[in-house]
Design a protein around this motif. Sequence first.
Motif, short mmCIF file in Angstrom:
data_model
loop_
_atom_site.label_atom_id
_atom_site.label_comp_id
_atom_site.label_asym_id
_atom_site.label_seq_id
_atom_site.Cartn_x
_atom_site.Cartn_y
_atom_site.Cartn_z
N ILE A 1 0.83 -1.20 0.00
CA ILE A 1 0.00 0.00 0.00
C ILE A 1 0.87 1.25 0.00
O ILE A 1 0.58 2.24 -0.69
N MET B 1 2.31 1.78 -3.52
CA MET B 1 1.27 2.22 -4.46
C MET B 1 0.89 3.67 -4.22
O MET B 1 0.73 4.46 -5.16
N TRP C 1 -9.26 -7.60 -6.26
CA TRP C 1 -8.62 -6.43 -5.66
C TRP C 1 -7.50 -5.88 -6.54
O TRP C 1 -7.21 -4.67 -6.49
N ASP D 1 -7.43 -1.99 -7.62
CA ASP D 1 -6.29 -1.11 -7.34
C ASP D 1 -5.77 -0.48 -8.63
O ASP D 1 -5.40 0.71 -8.64
N LEU E 1 -7.93 1.81 -2.11
CA LEU E 1 -6.93 0.81 -2.46
C LEU E 1 -7.01 -0.29 -1.41
O LEU E 1 -7.05 0.00 -0.21
N LYS E 2 -7.03 -1.52 -1.81
CA LYS E 2 -7.14 -2.62 -0.87
C LYS E 2 -6.13 -3.70 -1.21
O LYS E 2 -5.94 -4.03 -2.39
#
Length: 559
Positions: free
Chosen positions: A171, A174, A315, A319, A390-391
């Motif tokens: 995360i 990103m 996901w 994302d 975002l995950k």
Amino acid sequence: MRVSLSVLWTALCLEKVLGEYGMAHFSDPGKSKGKDYCIFFNSQWAHLPQDLNKASRLQTYDLTASVLCSPSDVPEGGFLNRIPMVLRGNCTFYEKVRLAQINGAKGLLIVSRSRLTPPVGNKSQYEEIDIPVALLSYADMLDISKTFGESRVVAMYAPNEPVVDYNMVIIFLMAVGTVAIGGYWAGSRDIKKRYMKHKRDDSAEKQDEETVDVTPIMICVFVVMCCSMLVLLYYFYDYLVYMIIVIFCLASSVGLYSCLWPFVRRIPFGKCRIPENNLLYFHKRPQIRSLLLSAFCIAVSVTWGVFRNEDQWAWVLQDALGIAFCLYMLKTIRLPTFKACTLLLVVLFVYDVFFVFITPFFTKSGESIMVEVAAGPSDSFTHEKLPMVLKVPRLNFSPVSLCDRPFSLLGFGDIMVPGLLVAYCHRFDILMQSSRIYFLACTIGYGIGLLITFVALALMQMGQPALLYLVPCTLLTSLAVALWRKELPLFWTGSGFVPQPPVVMAPINCTQTSGPPTAEPLTNPEPQASETTNQLEGPSPASPTEEVAQFKDEANKSE
């Protein structure tokens, strides 16, 4: 103020003590394979072992047709060395567990149709009861009935949850990468736009989207809309979530197209245009490669929309679409001054903190509106999740991930809002020729703020308003650089980066022998005015030819 903070901290600590996540491991007798289910328990009734191997495996007694509130609900023979499963309702937790304990039960599982809440009691009740009591969801109870036989056994335990998960690294990369690329791209587009303006190029290849300058009125309207939408989602989540999903599909497909088009247009194929027609959009005769790219982007967003609940891989698409959407917004929305940046970030800072830390005092469940909406209400009958995050799934193995959220989340706002300031810093760097110092400092400040957010999340074990840490880190960092370089007035206003050059007079005629010196009249004033205008627009009083060449160089680098 000190009293209020103490009350808030006490309330947060009390909630953590009273409610703890654990696991109920169900299996059939004589079989090693089983399945874990989430339970919510209160360690003040009785502690649970941390290891499954140390937990007692006891047979369950299905009493889900009863609420176990009176002695008449107790079956003949009691619950000798068993763990009864009963429905929640009509009496207190203490009454249920007391009836179970005096009738030989070794634990109690209360099946709840609503959200799982900690089974509370008072001090004297905690001292009287020495068997564990926990809540199990109704959906899990139905799955248990289908999966295992009537003689099933259960072992209740509470494994330690890892403090930090490795998905935070993904995360972080990103988020920081999106902010850095988006901010750099936005500044580079500004340079290219100015170059195209000098070139007066109106060709079809100049297809870059127009930027939108944000005004204070737009900021106020935006914040009011955010507050209204968040409250509406909290009360009408199951009805509005599908509208948000559709909007995300449309917006993310546009964002994906915008991000991929600079690469696709370099491909030497598909430049031919469709034939003449009278259709609404196709009358402009778009290129074949543009149509193919549009179809691809729509196909990607539709694929995500259809398979959005596939936790194994959906996901990744979410994302990718989310990053494309954030990049598109960062290069389209432009904050013209640091004053506007400060106003936007401070207002959203207050908004984020209020809806995370203050709203739990007004909601019936005690949960913050922001966290509840972002993660999806536990009592939602659609079980849909908002896609504006975002995950990344948790990478550390822990059975408790079944109870808590199996994904770590970061909202798009925590990327786009500081990213707009990073984009402004890059534009200012280019205009002041400051070797990207503002851009780099603000990006590093964003990364530090995100790391502080992760640390606070690990220490407090609850949802955090990321802007609480990101806004000070980015604003104060860029402000410190402006003070250090003594450019705060220019940085604050965002205009007049280069002072107006003095008026250049023509040289005096040396052959003149008498009379006061006079300036020779300009024979061609129009080019001189044009040159002055160009000097005001550029970073230094360079000639128009040199400035356009510089802009062309920057534009080619941005490509």
